[in-house]
Each structure stands twice: as C-alpha cells, then as structure tokens.
Design a protein around this motif. Structure first.
Motif, PDB file in Angstrom:
ATOM      1  N   VAL A 227      -6.011 -16.592  -8.295  1.00  0.00           N
ATOM      2  CA  VAL A 227      -4.605 -16.554  -7.875  1.00  0.00           C
ATOM      3  C   VAL A 227      -4.543 -15.806  -6.547  1.00  0.00           C
ATOM      4  N   ALA A 228      -3.469 -15.999  -5.822  1.00  0.00           N
ATOM      5  CA  ALA A 228      -3.316 -15.319  -4.534  1.00  0.00           C
ATOM      6  C   ALA A 228      -2.931 -13.854  -4.760  1.00  0.00           C
ATOM      7  N   VAL A 229      -3.752 -12.951  -4.212  1.00  0.00           N
ATOM      8  CA  VAL A 229      -3.460 -11.520  -4.236  1.00  0.00           C
ATOM      9  C   VAL A 229      -3.506 -11.054  -2.786  1.00  0.00           C
ATOM     10  N   THR A 230      -2.369 -10.584  -2.285  1.00  0.00           N
ATOM     11  CA  THR A 230      -2.252 -10.172  -0.882  1.00  0.00           C
ATOM     12  C   THR A 230      -1.908  -8.701  -0.819  1.00  0.00           C
ATOM     13  N   ILE A 231      -2.673  -7.952  -0.027  1.00  0.00           N
ATOM     14  CA  ILE A 231      -2.454  -6.530   0.165  1.00  0.00           C
ATOM     15  C   ILE A 231      -1.763  -6.360   1.520  1.00  0.00           C
ATOM     16  N   VAL A 232      -0.618  -5.663   1.521  1.00  0.00           N
ATOM     17  CA  VAL A 232       0.187  -5.524   2.738  1.00  0.00           C
ATOM     18  C   VAL A 232       0.549  -4.063   2.967  1.00  0.00           C
ATOM     19  N   MET A 233       0.909  -3.754   4.216  1.00  0.00           N
ATOM     20  CA  MET A 233       1.464  -2.449   4.518  1.00  0.00           C
ATOM     21  C   MET A 233       2.851  -2.382   3.879  1.00  0.00           C
ATOM     22  N   PRO A 234       3.308  -1.176   3.544  1.00  0.00           N
ATOM     23  CA  PRO A 234       4.651  -1.071   2.953  1.00  0.00           C
ATOM     24  C   PRO A 234       5.707  -1.467   3.975  1.00  0.00           C
ATOM     25  N   PRO A 235       6.828  -1.993   3.484  1.00  0.00           N
ATOM     26  CA  PRO A 235       7.900  -2.329   4.423  1.00  0.00           C
ATOM     27  C   PRO A 235       8.421  -1.055   5.089  1.00  0.00           C
ATOM     28  N   ALA A 236       8.849  -1.186   6.319  1.00  0.00           N
ATOM     29  CA  ALA A 236       9.410  -0.035   7.044  1.00  0.00           C
ATOM     30  C   ALA A 236      10.695   0.394   6.353  1.00  0.00           C
ATOM     31  N   ARG A 237      10.838   1.694   6.248  1.00  0.00           N
ATOM     32  CA  ARG A 237      12.078   2.215   5.644  1.00  0.00           C
ATOM     33  C   ARG A 237      13.207   2.127   6.641  1.00  0.00           C
ATOM     34  N   LEU A 238      14.370   1.774   6.156  1.00  0.00           N
ATOM     35  CA  LEU A 238      15.552   1.655   7.016  1.00  0.00           C
ATOM     36  C   LEU A 238      16.195   3.009   7.239  1.00  0.00           C
TER      37      LEU A 238
ATOM     38  N   THR B  98      -0.754  -7.606 -13.008  1.00  0.00           N
ATOM     39  CA  THR B  98       0.623  -7.114 -12.900  1.00  0.00           C
ATOM     40  C   THR B  98       0.650  -5.605 -12.642  1.00  0.00           C
ATOM     41  N   MET B  99      -0.472  -4.937 -12.845  1.00  0.00           N
ATOM     42  CA  MET B  99      -0.557  -3.484 -12.653  1.00  0.00           C
ATOM     43  C   MET B  99      -1.322  -3.100 -11.387  1.00  0.00           C
ATOM     44  N   LEU B 100      -1.585  -4.048 -10.505  1.00  0.00           N
ATOM     45  CA  LEU B 100      -2.313  -3.755  -9.270  1.00  0.00           C
ATOM     46  C   LEU B 100      -1.612  -2.684  -8.448  1.00  0.00           C
ATOM     47  N   ARG B 101      -2.397  -1.757  -7.906  1.00  0.00           N
ATOM     48  CA  ARG B 101      -1.884  -0.750  -6.972  1.00  0.00           C
ATOM     49  C   ARG B 101      -2.847  -0.657  -5.811  1.00  0.00           C
ATOM     50  N   GLY B 102      -2.310  -0.382  -4.647  1.00  0.00           N
ATOM     51  CA  GLY B 102      -3.126  -0.258  -3.452  1.00  0.00           C
ATOM     52  C   GLY B 102      -2.821   1.039  -2.739  1.00  0.00           C
ATOM     53  N   PHE B 103      -3.868   1.732  -2.305  1.00  0.00           N
ATOM     54  CA  PHE B 103      -3.732   3.027  -1.657  1.00  0.00           C
ATOM     55  C   PHE B 103      -4.458   3.017  -0.314  1.00  0.00           C
ATOM     56  N   ILE B 104      -3.913   3.742   0.647  1.00  0.00           N
ATOM     57  CA  ILE B 104      -4.597   3.980   1.914  1.00  0.00           C
ATOM     58  C   ILE B 104      -5.192   5.379   1.836  1.00  0.00           C
TER      59      ILE B 104
ATOM     60  N   GLY C  52      -9.695  -4.218   9.943  1.00  0.00           N
ATOM     61  CA  GLY C  52      -9.005  -4.116  11.213  1.00  0.00           C
ATOM     62  C   GLY C  52      -7.498  -4.147  11.082  1.00  0.00           C
ATOM     63  N   ARG C  53      -6.968  -5.101  10.342  1.00  0.00           N
ATOM     64  CA  ARG C  53      -5.516  -5.172  10.172  1.00  0.00           C
ATOM     65  C   ARG C  53      -5.193  -5.876   8.859  1.00  0.00           C
ATOM     66  N   LEU C  54      -3.965  -5.726   8.452  1.00  0.00           N
ATOM     67  CA  LEU C  54      -3.491  -6.346   7.225  1.00  0.00           C
ATOM     68  C   LEU C  54      -2.572  -7.506   7.587  1.00  0.00           C
ATOM     69  N   PRO C  55      -2.307  -8.439   6.704  1.00  0.00           N
ATOM     70  CA  PRO C  55      -2.581  -8.423   5.279  1.00  0.00           C
ATOM     71  C   PRO C  55      -4.032  -8.788   4.938  1.00  0.00           C
TER      72      PRO C  55
ATOM     73  N   LEU D  13       0.819  -1.210   0.000  1.00  0.00           N
ATOM     74  CA  LEU D  13       0.000   0.000   0.000  1.00  0.00           C
ATOM     75  C   LEU D  13       0.853   1.259   0.000  1.00  0.00           C
ATOM     76  N   GLU D  14       0.300   2.312  -0.573  1.00  0.00           N
ATOM     77  CA  GLU D  14       0.926   3.625  -0.592  1.00  0.00           C
ATOM     78  C   GLU D  14      -0.125   4.665  -0.202  1.00  0.00           C
ATOM     79  N   PRO D  15       0.304   5.821   0.266  1.00  0.00           N
ATOM     80  CA  PRO D  15      -0.682   6.865   0.604  1.00  0.00           C
ATOM     81  C   PRO D  15      -1.444   7.291  -0.655  1.00  0.00           C
ATOM     82  N   LEU D  16      -2.718   7.575  -0.505  1.00  0.00           N
ATOM     83  CA  LEU D  16      -3.542   8.018  -1.628  1.00  0.00           C
ATOM     84  C   LEU D  16      -3.260   9.480  -1.928  1.00  0.00           C
ATOM     85  N   SER D  17      -2.955   9.767  -3.182  1.00  0.00           N
ATOM     86  CA  SER D  17      -2.810  11.146  -3.645  1.00  0.00           C
ATOM     87  C   SER D  17      -3.475  11.258  -5.013  1.00  0.00           C
TER      88      SER D  17
END
Length: 180
Positions: free
Chosen positions: A169-180, A116-122, A73-76, A23-27
């Motif tokens: 097919v399996a499609v899983t929506i997840v929070m973005p990985p934490a940035r290091l 292949t073009m799926l996008r997810g926004f919060i 409530g929570r992801l994925p 997921l990415e922030p919605l803009s």
C-alpha cells in the motif's frame, strides 16, 4: 503534531488504502512505546542505553557494525518496506551531523505491522535511537547529508534476526503542515 496528524486516505481509483505520516520532533516521551532515545554523552564519561540489552535468550551473540544510510535529501518519502528484529533491540548511534528519520509502528494482532499506528520522527544528529525488540521500523534514512551509524544488537546466528515486510500500500512520509 504526531498521532493527530496521521491520516489514512482511500485512493478512489482502486480503493486501496494509503497512509500519510506527518513527521514530529523525536523526544524520549513520544518514542517510549517503540524504544528509547538518548543524547550522545557530552560532558560526561558514559551514558548507558536502557533497552540496549532487551533481547531473547536465543540472541547470545552481541554484534556491532558500521552501516551507511540512504540519504534522501528532501521529503516526501515513499516507504516500501519495514523491518523488525524478533530476538533483540537494535541501537543506532549517528556518526555524523545530519538529521535522520525514525519511522515506527507496533504490530497488529497477526504480527504484521499495524499501519494505522505509524509514527514518524525527525532525529537530530546528537540523538541515539534504540528500537525495542519486535518494533516495526523503516530502514534508516538521512535527510541532510550522507551519514553512517554504529549499530548494535544481539543476534542468534540461527534464526531470522531480521524480518522484512514489503508494503503493498502507499505509505508517504511528509513534513508536518505549517502552523497557521
């Protein structure tokens, strides 16, 4: 995040493809290929929604309803279906204070979803989403608490105004990985 975080995985046990969407922030800019994003009006009398009237001539009737959304409530999230509306754009106005998901993709040349073009926004509760006509999208899913939406779209009353596509097919929506 966004396009670069989307990945296609192959399940080694049965060679069936699987897709993970981060997921990415919605803009408005990021969502532009799929429709419009507007903020609910605050301090102004009206805010018009540009693609709200994006509809075919067959969609002569305008429909407005209140719809409850699934509270995750929570992801994925394991997505099992997508939908599109061939005759009209569809607008969702949140009627609460929860965040929600807008998971979208364009169509492949055969008209099916191009996974292949799926996008997810919060989306935040002050953002209004309009899915453009024929954009594949996941049903509304709320993250924080139960919430309803005012939904508007043109309808034909004669044709399939809602087209559903079951994901085999399996499609899983997840929070973005934490940035290091």
């Amino acid at each position: 995040m966004g396009k670069s975080d989307r990945r296609r995985d192959i399940n080694s046990m049965n060679d069936s493809p699987s897709y993970t969407v981060s997921l990415e922030p919605l803009s408005a800019a990021a969502f532009a290929p799929f429709g419009d994003v507007a903020s609910r009006p605050t301090g102004e009398r009206r805010r018009y929604l540009p693609t709200m009237q994006n509809r075919a001539d067959e969609a002569k009737s305008f429909s407005l309803w209140i719809s409850g959304a699934v509270t995750l409530g929570r992801l994925p999230l394991r997505a099992t279906m997508l939908e599109r509306h061939p005759y009209s754009a569809q607008t969702f106005v949140p009627l609460g204070s929860a965040r929600y998901l807008a998971v979208v993709c364009s169509a492949a040349p055969d008209g099916d979803p191009d996974l292949t073009m799926l996008r997810g926004f919060i989306a935040s509760p002050d953002q209004v989403v309009t899915y453009a006509r024929n954009v594949w999208h996941h049903p509304m899913t709320v993250l924080d608490a139960p919430m309803e939406f005012a939904v508007a779209m043109g309808v034909t009353g004669l044709h399939d105004d809602d087209v559903f596509f079951g994901l085999d097919v399996a499609v899983t929506i997840v929070m973005p990985p934490a940035r290091l």
